[in-house]
Each structure stands twice: as structure tokens, then as C-alpha cells.
Design a protein around this motif. Structure first.
Motif, PDB file in Angstrom:
ATOM      1  N   MET A   1       0.842  -1.191   0.000  1.00 48.17           N
ATOM      2  CA  MET A   1       0.000   0.000   0.000  1.00 48.17           C
ATOM      3  C   MET A   1       0.886   1.254   0.000  1.00 48.17           C
ATOM      4  SD  MET A   1      -2.949   0.931   2.705  1.00 48.17           S
ATOM      5  CE  MET A   1      -3.853  -0.545   2.244  1.00 48.17           C
ATOM      6  N   THR A   2       0.574   2.185  -0.802  1.00 47.29           N
ATOM      7  CA  THR A   2       1.381   3.399  -0.916  1.00 47.29           C
ATOM      8  C   THR A   2       0.699   4.558  -0.204  1.00 47.29           C
ATOM      9  OG1 THR A   2       0.337   4.327  -2.869  1.00 47.29           O
ATOM     10  CG2 THR A   2       1.916   2.589  -3.243  1.00 47.29           C
ATOM     11  N   GLY A   3       1.377   5.676  -0.142  1.00 49.67           N
ATOM     12  CA  GLY A   3       0.791   6.862   0.464  1.00 49.67           C
ATOM     13  C   GLY A   3      -0.044   7.663  -0.515  1.00 49.67           C
ATOM     14  N   ALA A   4      -0.325   7.120  -1.637  1.00 49.54           N
ATOM     15  CA  ALA A   4      -1.062   7.844  -2.668  1.00 49.54           C
ATOM     16  C   ALA A   4      -2.501   8.085  -2.230  1.00 49.54           C
ATOM     17  CB  ALA A   4      -1.042   7.055  -3.970  1.00 49.54           C
ATOM     18  N   GLY A   5      -3.231   8.846  -3.034  1.00 50.43           N
ATOM     19  CA  GLY A   5      -4.577   9.223  -2.661  1.00 50.43           C
ATOM     20  C   GLY A   5      -5.611   8.210  -3.091  1.00 50.43           C
ATOM     21  N   LEU A   6      -6.777   8.393  -2.507  1.00 43.76           N
ATOM     22  CA  LEU A   6      -7.898   7.507  -2.773  1.00 43.76           C
ATOM     23  C   LEU A   6      -9.125   8.407  -2.865  1.00 43.76           C
ATOM     24  CD1 LEU A   6      -8.149   4.342  -2.794  1.00 43.76           C
ATOM     25  CD2 LEU A   6      -8.722   4.511  -0.367  1.00 43.76           C
ATOM     26  N   ILE A   7     -10.013   8.112  -3.814  1.00 42.25           N
ATOM     27  CA  ILE A   7     -11.230   8.907  -3.968  1.00 42.25           C
ATOM     28  C   ILE A   7     -12.413   8.091  -3.458  1.00 42.25           C
ATOM     29  CG2 ILE A   7     -12.711  10.152  -5.586  1.00 42.25           C
ATOM     30  CD1 ILE A   7      -9.968  11.305  -5.594  1.00 42.25           C
ATOM     31  N   ALA A   8     -13.156   8.667  -2.527  1.00 44.40           N
ATOM     32  CA  ALA A   8     -14.335   7.965  -2.008  1.00 44.40           C
ATOM     33  C   ALA A   8     -15.406   7.867  -3.076  1.00 44.40           C
ATOM     34  CB  ALA A   8     -14.884   8.689  -0.775  1.00 44.40           C
ATOM     35  N   GLN A   9     -15.997   6.686  -3.201  1.00 42.52           N
ATOM     36  CA  GLN A   9     -17.058   6.439  -4.168  1.00 42.52           C
ATOM     37  C   GLN A   9     -18.405   6.416  -3.458  1.00 42.52           C
ATOM     38  OE1 GLN A   9     -16.106   6.090  -7.409  1.00 42.52           O
ATOM     39  NE2 GLN A   9     -14.007   6.432  -6.683  1.00 42.52           N
ATOM     40  N   ALA A  63     -16.781  14.129  14.709  1.00 41.21           N
ATOM     41  CA  ALA A  63     -16.755  14.409  13.267  1.00 41.21           C
ATOM     42  C   ALA A  63     -15.355  14.205  12.692  1.00 41.21           C
ATOM     43  CB  ALA A  63     -17.217  15.839  13.015  1.00 41.21           C
ATOM     44  N   ARG A  64     -15.309  13.659  11.493  1.00 37.85           N
ATOM     45  CA  ARG A  64     -14.100  13.633  10.676  1.00 37.85           C
ATOM     46  C   ARG A  64     -14.370  14.480   9.438  1.00 37.85           C
ATOM     47  NH1 ARG A  64     -14.238  10.082  14.562  1.00 37.85           N
ATOM     48  NH2 ARG A  64     -12.487   8.638  14.792  1.00 37.85           N
ATOM     49  N   HIS A  65     -13.316  14.758   8.684  1.00 41.67           N
ATOM     50  CA  HIS A  65     -13.471  15.633   7.529  1.00 41.67           C
ATOM     51  C   HIS A  65     -12.671  15.097   6.348  1.00 41.67           C
ATOM     52  CE1 HIS A  65     -15.484  18.602  10.059  1.00 41.67           C
ATOM     53  NE2 HIS A  65     -14.608  18.264  10.985  1.00 41.67           N
ATOM     54  N   LEU A  66     -13.069  15.491   5.168  1.00 33.92           N
ATOM     55  CA  LEU A  66     -12.342  15.149   3.945  1.00 33.92           C
ATOM     56  C   LEU A  66     -11.487  16.333   3.517  1.00 33.92           C
ATOM     57  CD1 LEU A  66     -15.232  13.361   2.022  1.00 33.92           C
ATOM     58  CD2 LEU A  66     -13.298  12.287   3.182  1.00 33.92           C
ATOM     59  N   PRO A  67     -10.287  16.170   3.024  1.00 37.46           N
ATOM     60  CA  PRO A  67      -9.603  14.875   2.908  1.00 37.46           C
ATOM     61  C   PRO A  67      -9.269  14.284   4.272  1.00 37.46           C
ATOM     62  CG  PRO A  67      -8.117  16.663   2.331  1.00 37.46           C
ATOM     63  CD  PRO A  67      -9.457  17.288   2.506  1.00 37.46           C
ATOM     64  N   PHE A 154      -0.448   2.016   9.251  1.00 38.60           N
ATOM     65  CA  PHE A 154       0.326   2.309   8.040  1.00 38.60           C
ATOM     66  C   PHE A 154       1.540   3.162   8.386  1.00 38.60           C
ATOM     67  CE2 PHE A 154      -4.072   2.174   6.016  1.00 38.60           C
ATOM     68  CZ  PHE A 154      -3.933   0.858   5.621  1.00 38.60           C
ATOM     69  N   ASP A 155       2.637   2.881   7.709  1.00 41.02           N
ATOM     70  CA  ASP A 155       3.821   3.731   7.892  1.00 41.02           C
ATOM     71  C   ASP A 155       3.514   5.150   7.441  1.00 41.02           C
ATOM     72  OD1 ASP A 155       5.272   1.604   8.861  1.00 41.02           O
ATOM     73  OD2 ASP A 155       6.012   1.030   6.872  1.00 41.02           O
ATOM     74  N   GLN A 156       2.769   5.228   6.350  1.00 39.72           N
ATOM     75  CA  GLN A 156       2.432   6.536   5.807  1.00 39.72           C
ATOM     76  C   GLN A 156       0.918   6.584   5.581  1.00 39.72           C
ATOM     77  OE1 GLN A 156       5.135   7.620   2.822  1.00 39.72           O
ATOM     78  NE2 GLN A 156       4.219   9.592   2.394  1.00 39.72           N
ATOM     79  N   PRO A 157       0.250   7.602   6.102  1.00 44.93           N
ATOM     80  CA  PRO A 157      -1.209   7.634   5.927  1.00 44.93           C
ATOM     81  C   PRO A 157      -1.599   7.734   4.454  1.00 44.93           C
ATOM     82  CG  PRO A 157      -0.499   9.256   7.561  1.00 44.93           C
ATOM     83  CD  PRO A 157       0.741   8.753   6.887  1.00 44.93           C
ATOM     84  N   LEU A 158      -2.755   7.186   4.179  1.00 45.09           N
ATOM     85  CA  LEU A 158      -3.347   7.266   2.846  1.00 45.09           C
ATOM     86  C   LEU A 158      -4.347   8.421   2.881  1.00 45.09           C
ATOM     87  CD1 LEU A 158      -3.288   5.307   0.292  1.00 45.09           C
ATOM     88  CD2 LEU A 158      -5.412   4.397   1.207  1.00 45.09           C
ATOM     89  N   THR A 159      -4.276   9.281   1.898  1.00 46.75           N
ATOM     90  CA  THR A 159      -5.193  10.418   1.861  1.00 46.75           C
ATOM     91  C   THR A 159      -6.460  10.037   1.096  1.00 46.75           C
ATOM     92  OG1 THR A 159      -3.373  11.989   1.938  1.00 46.75           O
ATOM     93  CG2 THR A 159      -5.492  12.809   1.133  1.00 46.75           C
ATOM     94  N   VAL A 160      -7.595  10.196   1.761  1.00 41.20           N
ATOM     95  CA  VAL A 160      -8.877   9.884   1.127  1.00 41.20           C
ATOM     96  C   VAL A 160      -9.593  11.191   0.837  1.00 41.20           C
ATOM     97  CG1 VAL A 160     -11.030   8.598   1.294  1.00 41.20           C
ATOM     98  CG2 VAL A 160      -8.992   7.760   2.473  1.00 41.20           C
ATOM     99  N   GLU A 161      -9.913  11.403  -0.421  1.00 39.22           N
ATOM    100  CA  GLU A 161     -10.616  12.624  -0.808  1.00 39.22           C
ATOM    101  C   GLU A 161     -12.080  12.322  -1.117  1.00 39.22           C
ATOM    102  OE1 GLU A 161      -8.329  15.442  -3.190  1.00 39.22           O
ATOM    103  OE2 GLU A 161      -6.777  13.911  -3.332  1.00 39.22           O
TER     104      GLU A 161
END
Lengths: 165, 165
Positions: A1-9, A63-67, A154-161
Motif C-alpha cells: 500500500m502506498t501513500g497515494a490518494g484515494l477517492i471515495a465512491q 466528526a471527521r473531515h475530507l480529505p 500504516f507507515d504513511q497515511p493514505l489520503t482519502v478525498e
């Protein structure tokens, strides 16, 4: 798993099926009850409670927020876990496949008001994440002895947008 | 049971305890989880599923209104039944004691947004009654064989009125 981004569907039953069930009023009811004043959508969750029993708890989550920075996933080897929103607050639902005990191929979904979910037993998922404001949820999960929680940091968080407009 | 009127009371855990559980975020959580961002109110329903298993279904019920004519009560001898509102629509909850197989000493409660209920096994109750507008509910009840429904029709409906302002 990389630190790259992810888009919520958007959360749909078909897309979510490998990970769990979407609990929603959709399509035709399985039967009408109460003098035809109520539709019953029957037995829509693949519940599983090993060496234990079903319980209903309440979760009151901040509450959490995006990203959103996804730095932890967890799974419950002994039981399924369902979340039913009491406040119509959307949930960010991060799930993943498993490869040799690690979450891989993460995906993210954003629920809509009126949608709950049931996570299948042992599916990697992020913690409960109400988006935009705090949320209360009824949770149907396993009550019983033994260690029912496995975590992976995760060593590096994954950013979810959020979903693209 | 007479055809006299009944006044719905606000739903509280203490008043409802003989009939079931109120599923709500109230008081202090049993524990904090998810890095202290979520309170867990643990195992708050007295679930019971004889000769069967738990299931999650969805109910989509038409609006009822106050005053309400209660002409039928039912009970489920084989299992508890929980209702969790998905739309914040209050429920009129009519319950009764049992005397020789008939509902007696009826009481009525009106839920508030954020409140679900779990009806104990074999407690007499009215059908799901969202008040004022249609409502969707997640229902946790028994899935299994056998006859789990007993109904009692009143000769004369009981009128249930709303809480006094």
C-alpha cells in the motif's frame, strides 16, 4: 500500500458486496406487513458471530473531515459488525482486501442518509468516521470472549478525498 | 381492556424497562474507543432468539397520526424485536401486559429522534407506527422456522392521544 490518494465512491450494494452489506430501503420489499402499510426488506445482512452472540450497542463518534488521513485499519476475526446511523450523518467507509495479514487494495465509500452497512467478519476497515459532523450509530456486533480486534498501522497515511463533483 | 383513551408518554429507559430497552446515547459511555474519538455504549439490548438467529431487516412504514386508533396488538413468542429509526421519525409505541393470553393494562410511549427500542420476547405491542410522516427503520429480529406471530384484535379500538403540552 502506498501513500497515494484515494477517492471515495458513492456507497452502492453492488460495489460494496465483497466487503459487506448495504442496509437500505431500495427496490421492492420482500413482503408487505401490517395491513399493507409497511414493507419488509427481509434479512439483508450477512451476520456472523463466532463463539459469541449478537448485541446492540451505540457509538457516539466525533466528526471527521475530507480529505481524511487513513493511518489505521482494523478487522474483527470473530464477527460481523453493522453500523446504522441515527442522525443521517454520512460515513466514510474505508475497506481493503487482505494479503498475508495486511490490508491491500484499499477502497473508500461515502454513505448517504438512510444507508447503514454490515461489514463481513474479518474484513479490513477504517474506524467509524462520520463526515462533517458528529454522529450516533447503532452497532450490531459480536459480544463474547476472546480477542476480536486486529489492527494495522500504516507507515504513511493514505489520503482519502471526497467524491468528485 | 376498555375503549377508553390512552395518553402517550415520553419514552424513557426506566418507564420502558418492563417491556424492553431504549437504544440511545445517554449518560456516560461504557468505554472510549478509536483513540478516544468514539464512545461505546455497550450491549444495551436484551436480545433473545429462540430456535433461530439474529437478522437485520429494513421496514418502510407509512405515516400514522395522533389520535391513533389501536385496534390490534401482536407479540413474538420466539424472539425480541428491535427498531432503529433511519429518518428521525418518532414512533408511537403501544405495549401491554399479558393476562391469560390477552393484552391488558396498555401503555403508550412516543419516541424522540435518536431513540430506538428493543421489545422483549413475547411482549404485546402495536405495529410499527411512525408519527407524522413515513419512516424507515432497521429491525433486528429473529430469523427462523415456526410461528413467531400472535395477534389480538380488540372489539373496540383504544384511542391513543399525544402527550399533553
Amino acid at each position: 500500500m502506498t501513500g497515494a490518494g484515494l477517492i471515495a465512491q458513492p456507497l452502492t450494494a453492488a460495489a460494496f458486496a465483497p466487503y459487506g452489506d448495504v442496509l437500505e430501503v431500495a427496490g421492492a420489499p420482500d413482503r408487505m406487513i401490517n395491513a399493507n402499510l409497511c414493507g419488509r426488506f427481509h434479512d439483508r445482512a450477512r451476520l456472523e458471530f463466532l463463539d459469541g452472540r449478537a448485541g446492540i450497542s451505540l457509538f457516539d463518534a466525533e466528526a471527521r473531515h475530507l480529505p481524511y488521513a487513513l493511518d489505521l485499519m482494523e478487522r474483527h476475526p470473530l464477527g460481523s459488525q453493522a453500523f446504522i446511523p441515527l442522525d443521517n450523518v454520512p460515513m466514510l467507509i474505508c475497506v481493503a482486501a487482505d494479503t498475508h495479514g495486511r490490508p491491500t487494495t484499499p477502497r473508500a465509500f461515502l454513505s448517504q442518509p438512510g444507508q447503514g452497512i454490515n461489514l463481513l467478519r474479518n474484513v479490513w476497515h477504517g474506524v467509524l468516521a462520520p463526515i462533517g459532523r458528529a454522529g450516533r450509530y447503532a452497532v450490531i456486533d459480536r459480544i463474547g470472549p476472546g480477542d476480536n480486534l486486529e489492527e494495522y498501522h500504516f507507515d504513511q497515511p493514505l489520503t482519502v478525498e471526497g467524491p468528485q463533483p
